[in-house]
Design a protein around this motif. Structure first.
Motif, PDB file in Angstrom:
ATOM      1  N   ARG A   1     -25.976  13.230  38.676  1.00  0.00           N
ATOM      2  CA  ARG A   1     -25.652  12.287  39.748  1.00  0.00           C
ATOM      3  C   ARG A   1     -24.952  11.035  39.229  1.00  0.00           C
ATOM      4  N   THR A   2     -24.706  10.939  37.968  1.00  0.00           N
ATOM      5  CA  THR A   2     -24.008   9.775  37.416  1.00  0.00           C
ATOM      6  C   THR A   2     -22.561  10.098  37.074  1.00  0.00           C
ATOM      7  N   ARG A   3     -22.095  11.244  37.474  1.00  0.00           N
ATOM      8  CA  ARG A   3     -20.813  11.763  37.004  1.00  0.00           C
ATOM      9  C   ARG A   3     -19.625  10.850  37.270  1.00  0.00           C
ATOM     10  N   SER A   4     -19.481  10.325  38.478  1.00  0.00           N
ATOM     11  CA  SER A   4     -18.274   9.545  38.743  1.00  0.00           C
ATOM     12  C   SER A   4     -18.327   8.158  38.102  1.00  0.00           C
ATOM     13  N   PHE A   5     -19.501   7.552  38.047  1.00  0.00           N
ATOM     14  CA  PHE A   5     -19.608   6.243  37.407  1.00  0.00           C
ATOM     15  C   PHE A   5     -19.365   6.375  35.903  1.00  0.00           C
TER      16      PHE A   5
END
Length: 79
Positions: free
Chosen positions: A3-7
């Motif tokens: 869930r941290t992929r885009s940041f």
């Protein structure tokens, strides 16, 4: 941690710091999850309704606000 992929993709040079803070700080992790949800919603509305749509703009503003909050929690880049 998916869930941290885009940041993390946006701030790849700070990946270690981001992952470390996620592991240690549940508030940072929750804010990061909010960021990812807002980024997903922004991408959705941009694709469905276009960049001029109010929902697209609203989610863009939310993403920017959450990004500023996360970067402030990370602090300045070191060395």
């Amino acid at each position: 941690m998916e869930r941290t992929r885009s940041f993390i993709a946006r701030w790849a040079e700070r990946e270690f710091e981001i992952r470390l803070l996620c592991a240690r700080d549940p508030t940072f992790r929750a804010t990061l999850e909010d960021y990812e949800e807002a980024a997903d919603a922004h991408a959705h509305w941009a694709a469905v309704a276009g960049p001029a749509d109010q929902r697209t703009n609203d989610f863009h503003e939310i993403v920017e606000e959450l990004e500023r909050e996360l970067l402030a929690r990370l602090g300045p880049m070191t060395g």
